[in-house]
Write a protein that holds these residues in place. Structure first.
Motif, mmCIF file in Angstrom:
data_model
loop_
_atom_site.group_PDB
_atom_site.id
_atom_site.type_symbol
_atom_site.label_atom_id
_atom_site.label_comp_id
_atom_site.label_asym_id
_atom_site.label_seq_id
_atom_site.Cartn_x
_atom_site.Cartn_y
_atom_site.Cartn_z
ATOM 1 N N GLY A 1 27.867 41.172 31.176
ATOM 2 C CA GLY A 1 28.251 41.256 29.768
ATOM 3 C C GLY A 1 29.551 42.013 29.561
ATOM 4 O O GLY A 1 30.397 42.101 30.454
ATOM 5 N N GLU A 2 29.659 42.570 28.391
ATOM 6 C CA GLU A 2 30.850 43.329 27.991
ATOM 7 C C GLU A 2 30.707 44.789 28.424
ATOM 8 O O GLU A 2 29.590 45.287 28.595
ATOM 9 C CB GLU A 2 31.030 43.263 26.474
ATOM 10 N N PRO A 3 31.826 45.500 28.581
ATOM 11 C CA PRO A 3 31.753 46.935 28.913
ATOM 12 C C PRO A 3 30.989 47.721 27.849
ATOM 13 O O PRO A 3 30.937 47.318 26.681
ATOM 14 C CB PRO A 3 33.220 47.365 28.951
ATOM 15 N N TYR A 4 30.402 48.805 28.267
ATOM 16 C CA TYR A 4 29.699 49.720 27.359
ATOM 17 C C TYR A 4 30.664 50.814 26.931
ATOM 18 O O TYR A 4 31.542 51.218 27.679
ATOM 19 C CB TYR A 4 28.493 50.350 28.067
ATOM 20 N N ARG A 5 30.491 51.295 25.711
ATOM 21 C CA ARG A 5 31.316 52.387 25.185
ATOM 22 C C ARG A 5 30.393 53.338 24.441
ATOM 23 O O ARG A 5 29.620 52.918 23.582
ATOM 24 C CB ARG A 5 32.373 51.821 24.233
ATOM 25 N N ASP A 6 30.457 54.622 24.794
ATOM 26 C CA ASP A 6 29.621 55.598 24.090
ATOM 27 C C ASP A 6 30.299 56.064 22.806
ATOM 28 O O ASP A 6 31.419 55.649 22.485
ATOM 29 C CB ASP A 6 29.233 56.765 25.014
ATOM 30 N N GLY B 1 33.786 57.249 22.815
ATOM 31 C CA GLY B 1 34.807 56.279 23.171
ATOM 32 C C GLY B 1 34.987 56.088 24.670
ATOM 33 O O GLY B 1 35.861 55.340 25.099
ATOM 34 N N THR B 2 34.160 56.751 25.463
ATOM 35 C CA THR B 2 34.245 56.616 26.921
ATOM 36 C C THR B 2 33.757 55.226 27.320
ATOM 37 O O THR B 2 32.690 54.801 26.903
ATOM 38 C CB THR B 2 33.387 57.686 27.617
ATOM 39 N N LEU B 3 34.550 54.571 28.140
ATOM 40 C CA LEU B 3 34.239 53.217 28.573
ATOM 41 C C LEU B 3 33.456 53.235 29.888
ATOM 42 O O LEU B 3 33.762 54.016 30.792
ATOM 43 C CB LEU B 3 35.551 52.444 28.756
ATOM 44 N N TYR B 4 32.439 52.379 29.977
ATOM 45 C CA TYR B 4 31.603 52.258 31.174
ATOM 46 C C TYR B 4 31.567 50.801 31.629
ATOM 47 O O TYR B 4 31.852 49.893 30.850
ATOM 48 C CB TYR B 4 30.173 52.740 30.888
ATOM 49 N N ASN B 5 31.192 50.593 32.869
ATOM 50 C CA ASN B 5 31.125 49.240 33.413
ATOM 51 C C ASN B 5 30.144 48.364 32.639
ATOM 52 O O ASN B 5 29.110 48.844 32.174
ATOM 53 C CB ASN B 5 30.676 49.275 34.876
#
Length: 135
Positions: free
Chosen positions: A39-44, A47-51
């Motif tokens: 799917g799409e990247p995760y963002r907390d 605003g931190t981006l995760y795989n």
């Protein structure tokens, strides 16, 4: 929601560290075969981006050696591409060595410790018949 099922079957007598290791390796094979599963990247909230992760749930099953061999045979009979991990791969330390030891066995003598597949739901259910939910 999904027409397909993503299942991993592990040999029931493996130590926990091996179950986790095999699951990770087998999952990577399915992702390589079906890149659209990601799917799409995760963002907390900060605003931190995760795989990105799989969009489809993964079912993890358990089976004894005989049942796992039957499941392996069913994937071959039905022409379903699977990720496969054999016992001897635990004694290697890198990809080329894994491939070399894997190539020493045929389907009838491979000591399969884990198998993953993604196919149409009914096909996966028929192939994995005899396996049980992993405890």
């Amino acid at each position: 929601m999904f027409d397909t099922k993503f299942a991993i079957v592990l040999r029931d007598d493996l130590p926990v560290w091996q179950k986790l290791n095999v699951t990770a390796f087998l999952t990577s094979g399915i992702v390589a075969q079906f890149p659209d599963i990601i799917g799409e990247p995760y963002r907390d909230r900060a605003g931190t981006l995760y795989n990105p992760l799989s969009v489809q749930p993964v079912i993890v099953l358990s089976a004894d050696q005989v049942t796992l061999g039957t499941i392996h045979r069913r994937t071959l009979e039905r022409g379903v591409m699977a990720s496969l991990y054999v016992e001897e791969m635990f004694s290697t330390g890198f990809d080329a060595a894994n491939r070399a030891v894997f190539a020493e066995f045929a389907p009838e003598d491979a000591k399969v410790v884990g198998l993953a597949l993604r196919a149409e739901k009914k096909a996966v259910d028929k192939i994995t018949k005899g396996a049980r939910m992993h405890a």
